[in-house]
Design a protein around this motif. Structure first.
Motif, PDB file in Angstrom:
ATOM      1  N   ALA A   1      -5.448  -3.161  -0.810  1.00  0.00           N
ATOM      2  CA  ALA A   1      -5.074  -2.681   0.519  1.00  0.00           C
ATOM      3  C   ALA A   1      -4.415  -3.796   1.322  1.00  0.00           C
ATOM      4  N   LEU A   2      -3.599  -3.402   2.293  1.00  0.00           N
ATOM      5  CA  LEU A   2      -3.122  -4.328   3.311  1.00  0.00           C
ATOM      6  C   LEU A   2      -4.262  -4.547   4.300  1.00  0.00           C
ATOM      7  N   LEU A   3      -4.557  -5.801   4.573  1.00  0.00           N
ATOM      8  CA  LEU A   3      -5.565  -6.126   5.572  1.00  0.00           C
ATOM      9  C   LEU A   3      -4.877  -6.415   6.900  1.00  0.00           C
ATOM     10  N   VAL A   4      -5.276  -5.686   7.933  1.00  0.00           N
ATOM     11  CA  VAL A   4      -4.840  -5.974   9.301  1.00  0.00           C
ATOM     12  C   VAL A   4      -6.075  -6.464  10.038  1.00  0.00           C
ATOM     13  N   THR A   5      -6.095  -7.743  10.389  1.00  0.00           N
ATOM     14  CA  THR A   5      -7.300  -8.335  10.956  1.00  0.00           C
ATOM     15  C   THR A   5      -7.022  -8.961  12.311  1.00  0.00           C
TER      16      THR A   5
END
Length: 255
Positions: free
Chosen positions: A51-55
């Motif tokens: 997954a793409l992590l948006v943090t």
């Protein structure tokens, strides 16, 4: 035990069912940020693309693990990743993002953060020990990310990583909504509600949030009380953040 109850094995991780809003249907809440690793494993399972992590964080949690090759692959299962997070990752909670890349849980990362802990990588890519290349896109604020998504300037990669993602993990560290006192750098100042709202929902940010939440499979929320002024201060901050994050961003009822 069926897969729907695996989270019950994760001590200190609270799983919340979200409904009636937009974005993820599951959220995981815990204190030390390194517990995001098993929470992400629980959310994603052992199959499927990373997954793409948006943090969203106060700190750039991009310090490489001390022994990156020792990070278990996601195929090793939830128990192995949970044990590794608790006993092998840095207690400063700065290396879990790159560890998740080593595990095959996270592909690229869009990191909204302001301060660089010692040892933070400054590269715009991370090549893990399995030879996979991960893009690291760093912007300081939601406002800047939304601008880079809506009207990319040369070199902006926010839209690129969001459009390439099949699945998204939204990750929030509560200390994102704090600042250090100018008078005493050891004193943490939690933000008031209106500043939290201004940060999370600046004008023109809806297209960005639509892109993030449209493919978001889970929210993880680290409370990090020692970075938020202590247990009582972090509890009050959590209540304010929950009002905006759940009710106004996710459009669901707060926990």
């Amino acid at each position: 035990m069926d897969d729907s109850h695996l989270h019950l094995r994760l001590a200190g991780v609270i799983r919340l069912a979200l409904g009636g809003g937009r974005g993820p249907t599951d959220a995981y809440v815990f204190d030390p940020h390194r517990l995001a690793l098993p929470a992400w494993a629980c959310a994603l399972g052992v199959e499927g693309s990373p997954a793409l992590l948006v943090t969203l964080d106060r700190h750039l949690d991009l310090v490489p693990p001390v022994a990156p090759a020792a990070v278990p692959d996601r195929s090793a299962g939830l128990r192995a990743l949970d044990e590794h997070a608790r006993w092998s990752l840095d207690v400063r909670n700065y290396d879990h993002v790159l560890a998740a890349m080593e595990a095959g849980l996270v592909g690229d990362a869009l990191v909204l953060a302001r301060t660089k802990p010692r040892g933070t990588t400054t590269a715009d890519t991370y090549v893990d020990t399995r030879g996979r290349t991960h893009r690291l896109v760093v912007v300081p604020t939601v406002d800047r990310a939304a601008e880079a998504y809506h009207q990319p300037a040369p070199g902006d990669r926010v839209r690129d990583v969001l459009e390439a993602a099949e699945r998204v993990l939204l990750d929030v560290d509560l200390d994102c909504f704090t600042s250090l006192s100018d008078a005493d750098p050891m004193t943490v100042l939690p933000w008031p509600l209106d500043v939290i709202r201004e940060y999370l929902l600046p004008p023109g940010s809806e297209p960005f949030w639509d892109a993030v939440l449209g493919r978001c499979v889970a929210l993880t929320l680290a409370r990090e009380p020692h970075h938020c002024g202590g247990l009582l201060a972090s509890g009050r901050l959590f209540q304010d953040v929950a009002q905006v994050l759940f009710r106004e961003v996710l459009r669901t009822e707060p926990p």
